[in-house]
Write an enzyme that holds these catalytic residues in place. Structure first.
Site, PDB file in Angstrom:
ATOM      1  N   GLY A  37      -4.077  -6.248  -3.145  1.00 21.27           N
ATOM      2  CA  GLY A  37      -4.373  -7.266  -2.150  1.00 21.27           C
ATOM      3  C   GLY A  37      -5.272  -6.741  -1.048  1.00 21.27           C
ATOM      4  O   GLY A  37      -5.778  -5.621  -1.114  1.00 21.27           O
ATOM      5  N   ASN A  45       3.348  -2.270   2.931  1.00 16.57           N
ATOM      6  CA  ASN A  45       4.317  -3.032   2.136  1.00 16.57           C
ATOM      7  C   ASN A  45       5.752  -2.694   2.510  1.00 16.57           C
ATOM      8  O   ASN A  45       6.567  -3.590   2.779  1.00 16.57           O
ATOM      9  CB  ASN A  45       4.113  -2.743   0.651  1.00 16.57           C
ATOM     10  CG  ASN A  45       3.216  -3.758  -0.051  1.00 16.57           C
ATOM     11  OD1 ASN A  45       3.043  -3.710  -1.260  1.00 16.57           O
ATOM     12  ND2 ASN A  45       2.617  -4.674   0.690  1.00 16.57           N
ATOM     13  N   ASN A 103       6.332  -3.700  -5.819  1.00 16.76           N
ATOM     14  CA  ASN A 103       5.909  -5.020  -5.370  1.00 16.76           C
ATOM     15  C   ASN A 103       4.671  -5.465  -6.121  1.00 16.76           C
ATOM     16  O   ASN A 103       3.653  -4.776  -6.108  1.00 16.76           O
ATOM     17  CB  ASN A 103       5.608  -4.987  -3.866  1.00 16.76           C
ATOM     18  CG  ASN A 103       4.865  -6.227  -3.405  1.00 16.76           C
ATOM     19  OD1 ASN A 103       5.239  -7.340  -3.742  1.00 16.76           O
ATOM     20  ND2 ASN A 103       3.786  -6.036  -2.667  1.00 16.76           N
ATOM     21  N   ARG A 180      -4.960  -5.737   8.890  1.00 16.05           N
ATOM     22  CA  ARG A 180      -5.437  -5.904   7.517  1.00 16.05           C
ATOM     23  C   ARG A 180      -6.966  -5.982   7.457  1.00 16.05           C
ATOM     24  O   ARG A 180      -7.572  -5.491   6.499  1.00 16.05           O
ATOM     25  CB  ARG A 180      -4.805  -7.157   6.894  1.00 16.05           C
ATOM     26  CG  ARG A 180      -3.322  -7.021   6.567  1.00 16.05           C
ATOM     27  CD  ARG A 180      -3.082  -5.910   5.539  1.00 16.05           C
ATOM     28  NE  ARG A 180      -1.698  -5.823   5.133  1.00 16.05           N
ATOM     29  CZ  ARG A 180      -1.225  -6.231   3.960  1.00 16.05           C
ATOM     30  NH1 ARG A 180      -2.041  -6.752   3.065  1.00 16.05           N
ATOM     31  NH2 ARG A 180       0.054  -6.104   3.673  1.00 16.05           N
ATOM     32  N   HIS A 264       5.486 -14.605  -1.509  1.00 17.64           N
ATOM     33  CA  HIS A 264       5.297 -13.396  -2.298  1.00 17.64           C
ATOM     34  C   HIS A 264       5.909 -12.165  -1.626  1.00 17.64           C
ATOM     35  O   HIS A 264       6.356 -11.248  -2.299  1.00 17.64           O
ATOM     36  CB  HIS A 264       3.799 -13.181  -2.512  1.00 17.64           C
ATOM     37  CG  HIS A 264       3.451 -12.159  -3.542  1.00 17.64           C
ATOM     38  ND1 HIS A 264       3.918 -12.214  -4.839  1.00 17.64           N
ATOM     39  CD2 HIS A 264       2.677 -11.035  -3.465  1.00 17.64           C
ATOM     40  CE1 HIS A 264       3.442 -11.181  -5.528  1.00 17.64           C
ATOM     41  NE2 HIS A 264       2.698 -10.450  -4.713  1.00 17.64           N
ATOM     42  N   TRP A 265       5.941 -12.166  -0.295  1.00 16.06           N
ATOM     43  CA  TRP A 265       6.439 -10.998   0.452  1.00 16.06           C
ATOM     44  C   TRP A 265       7.931 -11.136   0.736  1.00 16.06           C
ATOM     45  O   TRP A 265       8.361 -11.260   1.882  1.00 16.06           O
ATOM     46  CB  TRP A 265       5.658 -10.838   1.740  1.00 16.06           C
ATOM     47  CG  TRP A 265       4.245 -10.372   1.530  1.00 16.06           C
ATOM     48  CD1 TRP A 265       3.674  -9.924   0.377  1.00 16.06           C
ATOM     49  CD2 TRP A 265       3.215 -10.320   2.521  1.00 16.06           C
ATOM     50  NE1 TRP A 265       2.359  -9.589   0.572  1.00 16.06           N
ATOM     51  CE2 TRP A 265       2.044  -9.819   1.871  1.00 16.06           C
ATOM     52  CE3 TRP A 265       3.160 -10.639   3.876  1.00 16.06           C
ATOM     53  CZ2 TRP A 265       0.839  -9.642   2.554  1.00 16.06           C
ATOM     54  CZ3 TRP A 265       1.958 -10.461   4.549  1.00 16.06           C
ATOM     55  CH2 TRP A 265       0.815  -9.961   3.903  1.00 16.06           C
TER      56      TRP A 265
END
Length: 284
Positions: A37, A45, A103, A180, A264-265
């Site tokens: 990602g 993560n 993950n 990010r 998703h997280w």
């Protein structure tokens, strides 16, 4: 227990360069494998889960090559490079066998290590990612947003993808966006993202799969020997829930835990539940 970034970061030299990782805790070994990602790495993560897991396990958060922390390994696809890095890491630290939490891409990597080196993986926890879509469109919404960013990086494209990762947009803070973005525009990280999700890479992969005589990894999941826990967010838009059906059916000793109001997280949005579920499974 002091589990800050600075106090846990370590390096180990291997035959293919330096691998960085974070280490904390005492007990049975547990290796945490991060996903792919935009601007991702192992600490981003799983850094928030390290203190909880380190109360029960000797934890290692491995940084895969090509994501900005460990030395890159040119040539191979990032997933294959990551699989190789897990084995190199375990060999370098003399870890014969370990439980693993992966993950998304990290779950795929963990499953591929379990397929190629069954004795190295005692138990496996995957958070989304593993398997393939059955009913949902492919590529998924999250993958399309990753492709959009890989082809034309921008803060706006990053924000659209971040919002796709979670059920509740409160998790997409200004600090997260800034962190990010700064990580994503680093040349090595951007190159890895483009090699996985760019339009050109996707076309090459589709052609390669059409010509290949090697079956996809998910069709071989019946050969996974270790007990496996599949953890999924019910509202995952990166790896929709129907992807869980194949690993759940094929892996001989598998179970599925679905968490509502999660994207998703899962390890972020349902941190305490995720840690409790994983610890219980790993300690059986």
């Amino acid at each position: 227990m002091d589990v800050t970034y600075e106090n846990t970061v370590q390096t180990v030299r291997t035959g293919k360069g330096v691998l960085r990782y974070h280490e904390a805790g005492d007990g049975p070994p547990l290796i945490l494998l991060h996903g792919s990602g935009i601007g991702v790495n192992g600490w981003r993560n799983f850094g928030g889960n390290l203190s909880g897991l380190a109360e029960h396990f000797h934890c290692y958060i491995l940084e895969f090559p090509g994501f900005g922390a460990s030395d890159p390994v040119p040539g191979a696809h990032p997933v294959l490079t990551a699989v190789d890095s897990v084995v190199r890491f375990m060999d370098a630290l003399a870890v014969e066998s370990a439980a693993m939490i992966g993950n998304s891409m990290g779950g795929v990597v963990g499953a591929m290590v379990a397929l190629a080196h069954p004795a190295r993986v005692g138990k496996l926890v995957t958070v989304g990612g593993i398997g393939t879509n059955i009913f949902s469109p492919g590529p998924s919404e999250g993958t399309r947003l990753l492709r959009e960013f890989a082809d034309n990086p921008s803060r706006e494209a990053l924000i659209r993808w971040l919002n796709c990762m979670v059920f509740d947009p409160k998790w997409v803070t200004d600090d997260l966006i800034a962190e990010r973005w700064q990580a994503a525009i680093q040349p090595a990280a951007l190159q890895t993202l483009q090699a996985m999700y760019g339009s050109q890479a996707a076309a090459l992969q589709q052609h390669s799969e059409a010509q290949s005589k090697v079956p996809p990894y998910w069709s071989m999941l019946h050969k996974v020997q270790c007990p496996t826990l599949l953890v999924w967010g019910a509202d995952d838009r990166q790896c929709p829930l129907d992807m869980a059906q194949i690993p759940l059916r094929l892996i001989p000793d598998a179970e599925l835990h679905v968490l509502s109001n999660c994207g998703h997280w899962v390890f972020v949005e349902a941190k305490q539940k995720f840690e409790r579920i994983s610890i219980e499974f790993l300690q059986r």
